[in-house]
Design an enzyme around this catalytic site. Structure first.
Site, PDB file in Angstrom:
ATOM      1  N   GLU A 158       5.739   5.903 -16.113  1.00  0.00           N
ATOM      2  CA  GLU A 158       6.643   6.843 -15.433  1.00  0.00           C
ATOM      3  C   GLU A 158       7.880   7.187 -16.269  1.00  0.00           C
ATOM      4  O   GLU A 158       9.023   7.002 -15.832  1.00  0.00           O
ATOM      5  CB  GLU A 158       7.027   6.298 -14.058  1.00  0.00           C
ATOM      6  CG  GLU A 158       5.812   6.152 -13.149  1.00  0.00           C
ATOM      7  CD  GLU A 158       6.150   5.760 -11.717  1.00  0.00           C
ATOM      8  OE1 GLU A 158       7.332   5.438 -11.434  1.00  0.00           O
ATOM      9  OE2 GLU A 158       5.238   5.795 -10.872  1.00  0.00           O
ATOM     10  N   GLU A 275      -1.789   4.711 -10.630  1.00  0.00           N
ATOM     11  CA  GLU A 275      -1.185   4.115  -9.437  1.00  0.00           C
ATOM     12  C   GLU A 275      -1.352   5.097  -8.292  1.00  0.00           C
ATOM     13  O   GLU A 275      -1.128   6.304  -8.470  1.00  0.00           O
ATOM     14  CB  GLU A 275       0.318   3.843  -9.614  1.00  0.00           C
ATOM     15  CG  GLU A 275       0.683   2.772 -10.607  1.00  0.00           C
ATOM     16  CD  GLU A 275       2.199   2.573 -10.691  1.00  0.00           C
ATOM     17  OE1 GLU A 275       2.903   2.948  -9.713  1.00  0.00           O
ATOM     18  OE2 GLU A 275       2.674   2.059 -11.712  1.00  0.00           O
TER      19      GLU A 275
END
Length: 502
Positions: A158, A275
């Site tokens: 991220e 995820e």
């Protein structure tokens, strides 16, 4: 009545089983963690596991030292080898996430999580490349080239969020990716490397990532991103609450990379959702509920049409992003603490693992498959209201006409809802004890098992009519097995109490 066709419409995708998430990978050094991993592998069987912090200080890989007036670097793989050995022993391969930054290699001191993962770029890309090269080369040497070529290598986590990459500096991430990808290919051209592992709401990064890698001729073997449907965190002591968007929003996010990358150099590459969940927060109690399993059921049923994998975040309750867990229930599948107390979402995955390979039908509330031996499996779920404004319907009816290969079938139904297969409900009923006593743990362990029922159905003309009434937030697995009646001719149920033969 929905008539299920006798011929398969295709194969049931197992993209849901390609990978599962964990917290920091260092937790795999724990015995209780390894016991939990062995359990999910025995009952579900994931192929890869992805976790944070492979290069963080807790793993002790990057070890600079001074000798004879010179600064040198030693790469130590003691913990890494123990972690990978534990995973392979459990039958799951690494999905390698390269991060976070070792403190002695970092350009700054900014960290994230209770365990203080450094999120700054390297102060030396040359030393970072050396770390990556040494790590991957060691894995190849220890586990074999053919094996390691099957382990996807993802660059960072991220980077579009300042919490995970300093200032969310896109240019700095591109530089890190370029150095890492070329280094991986120097170790072996067959290693799979990809990214950019972005969080929801940053899809514009995908297009610029494609432009950058094409312009600079940087290797990319897969594209990765994350998917969540939760709103801002509303903090309470030791936890959060969040609003949720409909679960269809997860499917929309799964579809985004292929839609945006059409016409680019990255079109057609595997898409890994590394995820996904409702909430990214381990301390949101929504994960513990039957609602959560019913909410995610359509995602598992349909997600394989849109991505090559989607990895549940996370399987383990020992998570530690926000600190040491303070409750019996905490974020994952409910497997780690207090003698493997399962959660409804765990049962959803276990039910999926018992589905057959041939897809017969799929709808908004059901999935029907067939095994090679003729068994039919049905996964059904009740609709939910993700807004929380209503509890959802009390009952949900489903009628299916199923093709079977015998005149009679044995029907086994496994049920999980607000009262069954749900240790969380039992825990709440007993007063939410902070440290349940041995007797209470026995009750919780028992309450975690799905409710099961059995019956026999006739199937005239090769069709069994299955009537299901699902309770609120229920997921149910129905298995129909052809009956071969081996009752001896002298057996008569009417004589059980000693009555005379008719």
């Amino acid at each position: 009545m929905t008539t299920v066709p006798a011929e398969p419409t295709g194969r049931l995708s197992d993209a849901w089983r390609f990978c599962v998430g964990t917290g920091r990978i260092e937790l795999a050094l724990r015995r209780d963690y390894q016991d939990s991993l062995a359990l999910i592998q025995r009952e579900i069987g994931f192929r890869h596991l992805r976790g944070h912090g492979l290069l963080s200080d807790g793993m002790g890989v990057y070890r600079p030292y001074d000798h004879e007036g010179c600064r040198r670097t030693h790469h130590s793989f003691t913990y890494m080898d123990q972690v990978v050995d534990a995973l392979l022993t459990a039958g799951v391969r690494p999905f390698v996430e390269l991060g976070f930054m070792p403190a002695d290699l970092a350009s700054g001191s900014r960290t994230v999580f209770w365990w203080q993962a450094n999120v700054t770029p390297p102060r030396s890309h040359r030393e970072w490349a050396g770390l990556v090269r040494s790590t991957l080369a060691h894995l190849v040497e220890r586990y074999g080239l053919d094996e390691v070529r099957t382990w996807p290598v993802e660059v960072w986590n991220e980077p579009n969020l300042p919490d995970f990459w300093q200032d969310a500096d896109e240019g700095a991430y591109h530089r890190l990716y370029e150095v890492t990808a070329h280094t991986a290919k120097e170790v072996d051209a067959g290693l799979q490397v990809g990214g950019p592992a972005i969080s929801p709401g940053a899809d514009d990064w995908l297009e610029r990532f494609a432009e950058f890698t094409e312009h600079r001729d940087v290797p990319v073997d897969f594209v990765s991103k994350h998917a969540y449907t939760s709103g801002p965190a509303q903090h309470v002591p030791f936890g959060v609450h969040q609003t949720l968007a409909p679960a269809s929003g997860l499917l929309d996010q799964f579809a985004t990379p292929r839609a945006l990358l059409k016409g680019t150099r990255l079109a057609g590459l595997p898409v890994h959702i590394t995820e996904f969940n409702s909430s990214y927060r381990p301390d949101n109690p929504i994960h513990d509920t039957a609602f959560h399993a019913a909410y995610l059921a359509p995602v598992l049923a349909h997600g394989g049409d849109l991505a090559d994998s989607f990895s549940y975040w996370t399987f383990s309750d020992m998570f530690e992003e926000t600190g040491v867990p303070t409750s019996l229930f905490h974020g994952g599948f409910g497997l780690l603490t207090h003698r493997q107390i399962r959660k409804p979402t765990y049962h959803l995955y276990a039910f999926m693992a018992r589905m057959g390979p041939d897809l017969l039908a799929r709808g908004d509330d059901h999935l029907v498959t067939r095994h090679h031996d003729g068994r039919i499996t049905v996964l059904a779920w009740a609709p939910v209201d993700p807004t929380g404004e209503t509890p959802g319907p009390d009952r949900h009816a489903l009628r299916l006409s199923l093709p079977v290969v015998a005149r009679e079938v044995f029907v086994r139904r496994s049920t999980v809802d607000d009262e069954h297969g749900n240790a969380y409900t039992a825990w709440r009923h007993m007063g939410s004890p902070r440290s349940p006593r041995a007797g209470q743990l026995d009750i919780l362990h028992e309450a975690a098992e799905p409710a099961r029922s059995h019956r026999r159905l006739t199937a005239p003309e090769g069709r069994a009519e299955l009537d299901l009434t699902l309770s609120r937030h229920e997921i149910t697995l129905v298995e129909l097995t052809p009956v071969t009646d081996e009752t001896p001719p002298w057996w008569d149920e009417r004589r059980l109490l000693g009555g005379a033969a008719p």
